[in-house]
Design an enzyme around this catalytic site. Structure first.
Site, mmCIF file in Angstrom:
data_model
loop_
_atom_site.group_PDB
_atom_site.id
_atom_site.type_symbol
_atom_site.label_atom_id
_atom_site.label_comp_id
_atom_site.label_asym_id
_atom_site.label_seq_id
_atom_site.Cartn_x
_atom_site.Cartn_y
_atom_site.Cartn_z
ATOM 1 N N LYS A 116 15.553 -0.427 -35.196
ATOM 2 C CA LYS A 116 14.660 0.723 -35.295
ATOM 3 C C LYS A 116 13.746 0.631 -36.520
ATOM 4 C CE LYS A 116 18.057 3.697 -35.140
ATOM 5 N NZ LYS A 116 19.175 2.762 -34.873
ATOM 6 N N ARG A 132 20.329 13.015 -34.486
ATOM 7 C CA ARG A 132 21.347 12.003 -34.201
ATOM 8 C C ARG A 132 22.571 12.579 -33.513
ATOM 9 N NH1 ARG A 132 22.930 7.992 -38.862
ATOM 10 N NH2 ARG A 132 24.052 7.098 -37.096
ATOM 11 N N ARG A 167 22.093 -9.411 -41.780
ATOM 12 C CA ARG A 167 21.003 -8.666 -42.408
ATOM 13 C C ARG A 167 21.203 -8.583 -43.923
ATOM 14 N NH1 ARG A 167 19.552 -2.668 -40.352
ATOM 15 N NH2 ARG A 167 21.689 -2.244 -41.075
ATOM 16 N N ARG A 223 24.455 -4.588 -46.819
ATOM 17 C CA ARG A 223 24.897 -3.208 -46.800
ATOM 18 C C ARG A 223 26.384 -3.124 -46.481
ATOM 19 N NH1 ARG A 223 20.513 -0.062 -43.093
ATOM 20 N NH2 ARG A 223 22.489 0.803 -42.381
ATOM 21 N N ARG A 278 30.463 2.260 -36.153
ATOM 22 C CA ARG A 278 29.149 2.899 -36.016
ATOM 23 C C ARG A 278 28.753 2.977 -34.544
ATOM 24 N NH1 ARG A 278 25.271 -0.498 -39.610
ATOM 25 N NH2 ARG A 278 23.742 1.027 -38.894
#
Length: 245
Positions: free
Chosen positions: A40, A113, A152, A185, A196
């Site tokens: 996103k 959300r 990432r 992260r 998640r």
């Protein structure tokens, strides 16, 4: 309330009691929904649509944490674990951001959300005279998400995104843009990613279903298994249409 006089509709200005600030055109909202790893944030940065302002909810919350504000200290345990931040804190951060943006199109990344955030979302739209223009729904499977998020890396200084396989920096561990250190992260480990995904399925999938049922004609569904550059190329012209008179 933020006044954007250049977009005021004046066709009713001769009516008694009409305030030219009460109606606007070309000021609309787009909701971006998608599971962890669907890209996103990267997609938003690839779109670069003129006159588009972005509400990157996750980054706004992390900024509060990074600045160690009183609200950020409350938010930190939630962002570290991958759990949803309580709605009232999210609304507080987003409202502050909305009061200071310019543009004809606002893209909401990460809000609403969960179902309890739907009503506050529409209250925000009403208060800002924003009209819902589209819901962009990205899809992705868990295995691909783990592969993407596990590699990432994020610049600790400017927030630029990298990937150890798909977008490595020129110098290992350092940001090409500012030289800041690249970090992983805490919520990008396989275990947290799975959690998640569970949270997304239980909390955000019902939001997507709400929009599908109530605003099915506004749904743009895209598989982010293809490259995000391809997704951006398909989406950009449609977003630009929303900014036209």
């Amino acid at each position: 309330m933020v006044a954007r006089e250049r977009h005021v509709v004046r066709r009713n200005a001769d009516k008694p009691g009409f305030d030219v600030r009460d109606e606007k055109e070309n000021w609309c909202a787009v909701v971006l929904l998608g599971p962890p790893g669907s890209g996103k944030t990267t997609l938003v940065r690839l779109l670069a649509v003129n006159r588009m302002a972005v509400i990157e909810t996750g980054n706004l919350l992390k900024q509060e944490v990074r600045l160690q504000t009183p609200l950020g200290l409350k938010i930190k345990p939630y962002t570290d674990s991958g759990d949803l931040v309580p709605s009232e804190w999210v609304e507080q951060v987003i409202s502050a951001r909305l009061a200071n943006i310019q543009g004809d199109l606002v893209l909401f990344d990460g809000f609403p959300r969960c179902v309890p955030q739907i009503e506050p979302f529409f209250q925000l739209l009403k208060g800002q005279h924003l009209e819902l223009g589209a819901i962009l729904l990205l899809t992705l499977d868990l295995e691909t998400a783990i592969q993407r998020l596990g590699g990432r890396r994020v610049c600790s200084q400017c927030g630029e995104l990298y990937h150890v396989h798909f977008k490595p920096p020129k110098q290992a561990g350092k940001c090409d843009r500012c030289g800041g250190a690249l970090t992983q992260r805490k919520d990008d480990t396989p275990k947290v990613i799975q959690e998640r995904f569970k949270v997304y399925e239980s909390e955000t999938t019902p939001v997507a279903e709400f929009f599908r049922n109530k605003f099915g004609h506004l749904i743009w569904e895209e598989s982010s298994a293809s490259t995000l550059e391809q997704v951006a190329e398909r989406i950009r012209p449609r977003l630009e249409q929303l900014t036209r008179p």
